[in-house]
Write a protein that holds these residues in place. Sequence first.
Motif, PDB file in Angstrom:
ATOM      1  N   PHE A 100       0.832  -1.186   0.000  1.00  0.00           N
ATOM      2  CA  PHE A 100       0.000   0.000   0.000  1.00  0.00           C
ATOM      3  C   PHE A 100       0.873   1.244   0.000  1.00  0.00           C
ATOM      4  O   PHE A 100       1.968   1.238   0.535  1.00  0.00           O
ATOM      5  CB  PHE A 100      -0.885   0.029   1.245  1.00  0.00           C
ATOM      6  N   GLU A 101       0.344   2.296  -0.566  1.00  0.00           N
ATOM      7  CA  GLU A 101       1.029   3.579  -0.488  1.00  0.00           C
ATOM      8  C   GLU A 101       0.913   4.100   0.935  1.00  0.00           C
ATOM      9  O   GLU A 101      -0.095   3.898   1.599  1.00  0.00           O
ATOM     10  CB  GLU A 101       0.389   4.580  -1.456  1.00  0.00           C
ATOM     11  N   HIS A 102       1.950   4.792   1.407  1.00  0.00           N
ATOM     12  CA  HIS A 102       1.946   5.319   2.764  1.00  0.00           C
ATOM     13  C   HIS A 102       0.713   6.208   2.983  1.00  0.00           C
ATOM     14  O   HIS A 102       0.408   7.086   2.188  1.00  0.00           O
ATOM     15  CB  HIS A 102       3.225   6.128   3.021  1.00  0.00           C
ATOM     16  N   GLY A 103      -0.002   5.952   4.065  1.00  0.00           N
ATOM     17  CA  GLY A 103      -1.154   6.765   4.426  1.00  0.00           C
ATOM     18  C   GLY A 103      -2.447   6.365   3.740  1.00  0.00           C
ATOM     19  O   GLY A 103      -3.490   6.916   4.031  1.00  0.00           O
ATOM     20  N   ALA A 104      -2.380   5.400   2.822  1.00  0.00           N
ATOM     21  CA  ALA A 104      -3.598   4.983   2.118  1.00  0.00           C
ATOM     22  C   ALA A 104      -4.452   4.110   3.027  1.00  0.00           C
ATOM     23  O   ALA A 104      -3.936   3.334   3.822  1.00  0.00           O
ATOM     24  CB  ALA A 104      -3.241   4.217   0.848  1.00  0.00           C
ATOM     25  N   ALA A 105      -5.755   4.243   2.905  1.00  0.00           N
ATOM     26  CA  ALA A 105      -6.666   3.405   3.679  1.00  0.00           C
ATOM     27  C   ALA A 105      -6.481   1.957   3.254  1.00  0.00           C
ATOM     28  O   ALA A 105      -6.288   1.665   2.077  1.00  0.00           O
ATOM     29  CB  ALA A 105      -8.108   3.845   3.452  1.00  0.00           C
ATOM     30  N   GLN A 106      -6.530   1.054   4.210  1.00  0.00           N
ATOM     31  CA  GLN A 106      -6.327  -0.361   3.925  1.00  0.00           C
ATOM     32  C   GLN A 106      -7.665  -1.115   3.832  1.00  0.00           C
ATOM     33  O   GLN A 106      -7.912  -1.816   2.883  1.00  0.00           O
ATOM     34  CB  GLN A 106      -5.464  -1.004   5.009  1.00  0.00           C
TER      35      GLN A 106
END
Length: 189
Positions: A100-106
Amino acid sequence: MAMLMRGARIGLDAGSPVEISVKVAGTQGEAWSAAVLLLDASDHALAQDEFVSERRPASRTGIATWSRVETSDVFRFDLPKLDTAARFLLAVYAPETVRFEHGAAQVGTGEMVVTQAGRETHRLELKASDFGSDAAVALVELYHRKDAWRLAVNGGGFVGGIRVLLSHYAVPEAARSALTGSGPAGPNI
């Protein structure tokens, strides 16, 4: 059926088993996995009986089991037979192969349903805004207090994923590997 939210605590009927079904889809469409950690009073995994999941569908004593119903992970707890000193933590987590990209909702979407005596009693809707950038979530805790079994919606997240969550609860390395698919998953590690 009552709706649950983070921080909610509910009493359970100690005379009948409880089932908790959970289904979570990530923001990239991936299916998340679920596991129940069996904990002692110090929040450490019980020796030789650390988890129940698809990789190990029953606890050593059979008091906690896993099954798949359609696309949901279903955990069953035999409340009348449970040791009242034990605690159970239901966690959901993204596949380790997903980046995931940093800070992206999982967490994308999902739900958890509590069933007792064949009747759905409570539901928790899961959405990205509830969990931020966590790749693993300690979703609910099942515990005994004041002569009653209770369920608490936890929601504590771990950006580092399932391995960080397992380390937090002192799950031994052999069991961590078994749960994440890089080691044997037999009933006794």
